[in-house]
Design a protein around this motif. Structure first.
Motif, short mmCIF file in Angstrom:
data_model
loop_
_atom_site.label_atom_id
_atom_site.label_comp_id
_atom_site.label_asym_id
_atom_site.label_seq_id
_atom_site.Cartn_x
_atom_site.Cartn_y
_atom_site.Cartn_z
N ILE A 55 110.57 -28.08 48.53
CA ILE A 55 109.61 -26.96 48.54
C ILE A 55 108.19 -27.40 48.14
O ILE A 55 107.23 -27.07 48.84
CB ILE A 55 110.13 -25.76 47.73
CG1 ILE A 55 111.30 -25.15 48.51
CG2 ILE A 55 109.04 -24.71 47.51
CD1 ILE A 55 111.88 -23.89 47.97
N PRO A 56 108.02 -28.19 47.06
CA PRO A 56 106.66 -28.67 46.79
C PRO A 56 106.11 -29.51 47.95
O PRO A 56 104.92 -29.42 48.27
CB PRO A 56 106.84 -29.54 45.54
CG PRO A 56 108.07 -29.05 44.90
CD PRO A 56 108.96 -28.55 45.99
N ALA A 57 106.98 -30.30 48.59
CA ALA A 57 106.52 -31.11 49.73
C ALA A 57 106.03 -30.20 50.85
O ALA A 57 104.97 -30.44 51.45
CB ALA A 57 107.65 -32.01 50.22
N LEU A 58 106.80 -29.15 51.12
CA LEU A 58 106.40 -28.20 52.16
C LEU A 58 105.10 -27.50 51.79
O LEU A 58 104.27 -27.22 52.65
CB LEU A 58 107.48 -27.14 52.35
CG LEU A 58 108.76 -27.58 53.06
CD1 LEU A 58 109.73 -26.43 53.13
CD2 LEU A 58 108.43 -28.07 54.44
N ALA A 59 104.96 -27.20 50.49
CA ALA A 59 103.74 -26.51 50.03
C ALA A 59 102.51 -27.37 50.32
O ALA A 59 101.50 -26.85 50.80
CB ALA A 59 103.85 -26.21 48.54
N ILE A 119 94.63 -15.50 58.24
CA ILE A 119 95.53 -14.52 57.62
C ILE A 119 96.30 -13.77 58.71
O ILE A 119 97.51 -13.54 58.57
CB ILE A 119 94.73 -13.57 56.69
CG1 ILE A 119 94.24 -14.37 55.47
CG2 ILE A 119 95.56 -12.38 56.24
CD1 ILE A 119 93.23 -13.67 54.60
N PHE A 120 95.62 -13.44 59.79
CA PHE A 120 96.30 -12.77 60.90
C PHE A 120 97.43 -13.66 61.43
O PHE A 120 98.54 -13.18 61.73
CB PHE A 120 95.28 -12.48 62.02
CG PHE A 120 95.89 -11.88 63.26
CD1 PHE A 120 96.29 -10.55 63.27
CD2 PHE A 120 96.08 -12.64 64.40
CE1 PHE A 120 96.86 -10.00 64.42
CE2 PHE A 120 96.64 -12.10 65.55
CZ PHE A 120 97.04 -10.77 65.55
N ALA A 357 104.47 -18.07 52.16
CA ALA A 357 103.66 -17.83 50.96
C ALA A 357 102.60 -18.89 50.78
O ALA A 357 101.44 -18.58 50.47
CB ALA A 357 104.58 -17.79 49.74
N THR A 358 102.97 -20.17 51.00
CA THR A 358 101.98 -21.22 50.76
C THR A 358 100.86 -21.17 51.80
O THR A 358 99.70 -21.41 51.47
CB THR A 358 102.62 -22.62 50.76
OG1 THR A 358 103.43 -22.77 51.92
CG2 THR A 358 103.48 -22.84 49.55
N MET A 359 101.22 -20.82 53.04
CA MET A 359 100.17 -20.72 54.06
C MET A 359 99.22 -19.57 53.76
O MET A 359 98.00 -19.69 53.93
CB MET A 359 100.78 -20.56 55.46
CG MET A 359 101.34 -21.86 56.00
SD MET A 359 101.96 -21.72 57.67
CE MET A 359 100.46 -21.68 58.63
#
Lengths: 501, 173
Positions: A55-59, A119-120, A357-359
């Motif tokens: 998950i941190p890697a993906l973030a 954001i869209f 969430a990270t995006m």
């Protein structure tokens, strides 16, 4: 709602939030540095992320990918050199605005339009990816094979050069994917007796070579180019009049960007180009485009950011990269043991929510960072190539070595770099090689499984409607590029502009 | 500077104006190269083992690569056919700096393996910067050393990567 809360919970972890901040800063910096696109940056980052928890890697990867699309506008407006391929179109009106003293206004509009588009796109991603995954959940090997072929056929439409050349390069990538032991039969293929090749060719060194080293060699030829750097005094938020002028362009371009992003192998540059043309067509004063029209900055920036979320839809829902940059993200996911596709949504939904969430966080952070730190970021454009590119080489060597701690990966990386350079010179984009390498093994396995189901009667593909539909789309994807090429003939972009697509 | 703006004309027009060589020449060479590669690769696939049908699961080990090679060859022939129209740009001659940079990257490899990984990357940074025209040598040297220190901290200390034995690697780890 549960997914939303899971995403928020991910961001509450300080370590993950730190990764998002670092990824965002990294994305902004590499977006500003001309020649270093998101594809190369993510490829160089992969060796770091494989040592992290998933998950941190993906973030880091997702936030770098999101942030990169924002900052390409800064050098596009101030130096007339796009920081990333997708910002090429922004130069056309951004730089003329800067030359007449409106750099702050152009950057302000670019940031706001990018923010809205970004954001869209995440919202589209949240809605479309699970829907597409649900659709693909019932797919069997024949449908998967047809889908991979469709994904590969979309390679015909990338880049500014010949669609057939792209397909040749894609076929070469698929051939590279056959190197190593065939899992089904335990037979060695193209290993030439070298034990290092029995497990196949690693994605990461090839991607690093194709995108970083070949670009480094191309940059060495541009050392004599001089650029006029326009000093940024202060960034200005758009006025009500600017919004009135641009809202249609931003809304339309966000839609175009998200839609183009969802198409496999079409990314920000295509989206920016289409939306620029549309904004010009819708405008009441099209004659101002190319001379410093503010809509000419808003439209491509909204579109190239909107395509980033769209790119993630096929990447995660189907395992087919939406662009070259997401192909490298896909390689990162595979290296983490995360296998994108419809099953991921059921079996490991927390990954999907973490990416959502990270995006989203990266998009919000970018707006703030780009508005607050525009003057600092503009200084990054001054970094000399004589310092920057040796660092890229060193990172490529160290990163390739550190994966398996073998020099063979360094040799492969350099060979891929030289090959990528030669390919670019002869009009063959390296992007299809990367896509072919990623999808080749999957395509072969699904073909074998389909043939097993059909008892080797390949014509039974005709009994599977979805597979046939996908083959039909493949045929359309192969026929469409000549028409697109004819369209592009009026506004030809250099091949490098499409490297991240 | 050509930034791909709508006004950009590309190199073909420039060459046509100066009466340059035909555009198709090198494209056909590239096609010939691809076809030769395909022939070689296909010949190699003929050496792959054949397995019983029950194990092959519908496709022999050589089947898929052969299919890909044949597709690649057919597409390459199509590229050759396309280039008859003479619309493909021949690339400009390779700049000398590209050869020098390539040689430098290759020359670094033996230093990486036999002398020391960190010495090699420090020298590579300095040498490439100098080769590309940087003459602020003290700044370049300081930058090269600092970069190596940061890489050592990140990769060797934090990520626990084991680098090949060398003078500095053995001393530091």
């Amino acid at each position: 709602m549960e997914g939303f809360l899971t995403g928020i919970a991910v961001l509450l972890d300080p370590y993950i939030m730190l990764m998002v901040v670092l990824g965002t800063i990294g994305g902004i910096i590499v977006g500003i540095l001309p020649g270093i696109g998101s594809t190369m940056a993510i490829a160089l980052l992969l060796p770091f992320t494989v040592t992290m928890e998933p998950i941190p890697a993906l973030a880091v990867l997702a936030s770098l990918f999101s942030a990169n699309a924002y900052s390409g506008a800064i050098p596009a407006i101030l130096v007339n050199t796009p920081g990333s391929g997708s910002s090429t179109v922004t130069c056309w009106d951004g730089y003329p605005m800067a030359k007449r003293g409106e750099a702050g206004k152009a950057l302000g509009m670019a940031t706001v339009a990018s923010g809205i588009g970004g954001i869209f796109s995440v919202i589209v991603f949240v809605l479309a990816a699970p829907a597409l995954a649900r659709l693909a959940y019932e797919f069997g090997p024949p449908e998967y094979f047809a889908m991979y072929i469709f994904g590969l056929s979309m390679l015909a439409s990338i880049g500014a050069s010949s669609p057939v050349k792209n397909l040749v390069a894609g076929a070469f990538g698929i051939l590279l994917a056959t190197v190593g032991i065939d899992i089904m039969t335990s037979t060695e293929r193209f290993t030439f007796g070298m034990p290092e090749l029995t497990s196949g060719i690693q994605f990461v060194p090839v991607l690093v070579g194709l995108f970083a080293i070949s670009e480094l060699l191309e940059q060495s030829e541009r050392l004599n180019q001089t650029v006029e750097h326009i000093k940024l005094k202060v960034i200005q938020l758009p006025t009500r009049d600017d919004y009135r002028k641009c809202w249609k362009a931003i809304a339309g371009s966000s839609l175009i960007g998200a839609f183009v992003g969802i198409l496999p192998a079409a990314g920000g540059t295509v989206a920016a180009l289409i939306s620029y043309n549309e904004a010009k067509r819708w405008s009441s004063h099209p004659e101002e485009f190319g001379k410093g029209a503010i809509e000419g900055v808003a439209a491509p920036e909204a579109a190239n950011n909107a395509s980033s979320g769209g790119d993630m839809v096929p990447t995660l829902a189907l395992g087919i990269p939406g662009s070259a940059a997401t192909a490298v993200v896909l390689a990162g996911l595979l290296a983490q043991g995360v296998r994108p596709g419809p099953h991921l949504f059921n079996e490991q939904p927390h990954f999907i929510y973490a990416i959502f969430a990270t995006m989203m966080a990266a998009n919000v952070l970018c707006i703030w960072m780009c508005l607050a730190g525009a003057k600092i970021w503009s200084r990054v454009t001054l970094m000399p190539n004589t310092f920057l590119w040796p660092t890229v080489f060193v990172l490529a060597v160290v990163g390739s070595y550190s994966l398996d701690q073998t020099m063979v990966d360094v040799y492969i990386m350099l060979a891929a770099g030289f090959l990528g350079y030669v390919m670019r010179r002869f009009g063959y984009s390296p992007v299809p090689v990367a896509m072919g390498l990623l999808l080749g093994g999957l395509a072969e396995n699904s073909l074998k499984q389909a043939l097993l189901i059909f008892d080797r009667q390949w014509w039974l593909f005709g009994t599977r409607p979805i597979a046939m539909l996908l083959f039909g789309l493949t045929a359309a994807a192969l026929i469409a590029p000549p028409l697109i090429m004819r369209m592009r003939g009026r506004q030809r972009l250099p091949d490098e502009a499409f490297e991240d697509d | 500077m050509n930034n791909g703006s709508p006004e950009s004309t590309g190199s073909s027009t420039e060459r046509e104006a100066t009466g340059g060589s035909p555009r198709t020449y090198r494209d056909l060479w590239a096609v010939a190269g691809i076809l030769a590669f395909c022939a070689g690769a296909y010949a190699i696939t003929l050496t792959f083992e054949t397995v019983p049908d029950a194990i092959a699961q519908g496709l022999q080990p050589a089947g898929f690569p052969q299919l890909v090679i044949m597709t690649m060859a057919a597409l390459a022939l199509f590229v050759g056919w396309e280039s008859r129209a003479g619309s493909t740009d021949a690339p400009d001659p390779v700049d000398r700096i590209v050869y020098r940079t390539s040689l430098l990257m290759i020359a670094v490899l033996p230093v990486l393996i036999w002398v020391d990984f960190f010495i090699a990357i420090t020298l590579a940074t300095f040498a490439m910067g100098w080769l590309w025209g940087e003459r602020r040598l003290v700044g370049l040297a300081v930058y090269s050393v600092l970069q190596t220190i940061i890489i050592f901290i990140i990769f060797s200390t934090i990520l626990r990567v084991h680098f090949p034995h060398g003078i500095l690697v053995d001393f530091l780890t």
